[in-house]
Design a protein around this motif. Structure first.
Motif, mmCIF file in Angstrom:
data_model
loop_
_atom_site.group_PDB
_atom_site.id
_atom_site.type_symbol
_atom_site.label_atom_id
_atom_site.label_comp_id
_atom_site.label_asym_id
_atom_site.label_seq_id
_atom_site.Cartn_x
_atom_site.Cartn_y
_atom_site.Cartn_z
ATOM 1 N N PHE A 168 -9.915 -6.911 2.700
ATOM 2 C CA PHE A 168 -9.928 -6.549 1.281
ATOM 3 C C PHE A 168 -8.646 -7.043 0.625
ATOM 4 O O PHE A 168 -7.615 -7.179 1.278
ATOM 5 C CB PHE A 168 -10.116 -5.048 1.106
ATOM 6 N N CYS A 203 -5.148 -5.330 0.809
ATOM 7 C CA CYS A 203 -4.576 -5.186 2.147
ATOM 8 C C CYS A 203 -3.113 -5.620 2.158
ATOM 9 O O CYS A 203 -2.782 -6.702 1.685
ATOM 10 C CB CYS A 203 -5.364 -6.033 3.141
ATOM 11 N N VAL A 205 -2.446 -7.381 7.150
ATOM 12 C CA VAL A 205 -3.346 -8.093 8.069
ATOM 13 C C VAL A 205 -4.169 -9.165 7.347
ATOM 14 O O VAL A 205 -4.251 -10.308 7.812
ATOM 15 C CB VAL A 205 -4.285 -7.103 8.799
ATOM 16 N N CYS A 206 -4.752 -8.825 6.214
ATOM 17 C CA CYS A 206 -5.607 -9.797 5.523
ATOM 18 C C CYS A 206 -4.839 -11.006 4.991
ATOM 19 O O CYS A 206 -5.254 -12.140 5.213
ATOM 20 C CB CYS A 206 -6.411 -9.136 4.415
ATOM 21 N N HIS A 223 -9.493 -1.444 8.829
ATOM 22 C CA HIS A 223 -10.614 -2.318 9.210
ATOM 23 C C HIS A 223 -10.278 -3.188 10.412
ATOM 24 O O HIS A 223 -9.110 -3.418 10.700
ATOM 25 C CB HIS A 223 -11.013 -3.209 8.022
HETATM 26 NI NI NI Z 1 -6.712 -6.142 5.820
#
Ligand code: NI
Length: 200
Positions: free
Chosen positions: A75, A78, A81-82, A166
């Motif tokens: 998303f 984020c 991580v994203c 996630h």
């Molecule tokens: Ni993420």
């Protein structure tokens, strides 16, 4: 005393159910590279879906047929991580050179309420014009999350804000839309590019 025993049994029952539910996720998450596992997972991960790209065009499992693709879920809000995954994916695309043209690269939101096609386009486009950000209505997104056995959970923050917890792996799907393997978060770039070349 009896109540307590019953409660304990119920709690243990929940633990067993939770472990069973998580089992498939671990199965796919932690044993990448093993052929037997990959072939078993082929039928477990993937399936039909229907989402929209930033231009409002429908992208579905059918429209992707004939070309292998790499897809991951996240998303735009984020914190780490994203953006890291998108940046890494952009470096894989650069490393693949012309071969990247034969692959699709997708980023599917697990937060469609905030991630409209416009938001996805602006965000993903800042990393690479080769990665397509996909969103849809809640039901369409949930269908993909379920099909790909993605873990995604809303975590409330202060006020009306929230974040999403996630799973962070990149699924590699073959030209028929079947699961081939996946790249775990933190995989060295050379290894990731090698796996993408194998997918080709
Ligand atoms: Ni993420």
């Amino acid at each position: 005393m009896q109540r307590r025993t019953t409660l304990r049994l119920v709690l243990w029952g929940l633990v067993v159910v939770a472990a069973g539910a998580a089992g498939i996720g671990w199965f796919v998450t932690d044993r990448q590279g093993e052929r037997t596992v990959a072939s078993t997972a082929a039928g477990l991960v993937g399936g039909p879906f229907r989402l929209v790209d930033p231009a409002g065009e429908v992208v579905s499992d059918e429209s992707l047929r004939g070309r292998p693709f790499a897809v991951f879920f996240g998303f735009t809000h984020c914190p780490d991580v994203c953006p890291t995954s998108l940046w890494e994916m952009s470096t894989w695309i650069d490393a693949l050179g012309d071969d990247a043209e034969r692959l699709g690269f997708l980023f599917v939101t697990v937060d469609p309420e905030r991630d409209t096609p416009e938001v996805m386009g602006a965000y993903v486009g800042s990393f690479s014009d080769r990665i397509v950000g996909l969103t849809g209505d809640r039901a369409s997104v949930d269908e993909v999350i379920k099909g790909y056995r993605v873990y995604a959970r809303k975590i409330p923050l202060e006020g009306d804000d929230y974040t999403m917890d996630h799973s962070a792996m990149v699924y590699l799907m073959d030209e028929n839309g079947a699961y081939s393997s996946h790249i775990s978060f933190g995989t060295p770039p050379e290894r990731a590019v090698e796996m993408l070349r194998t997918l080709l």
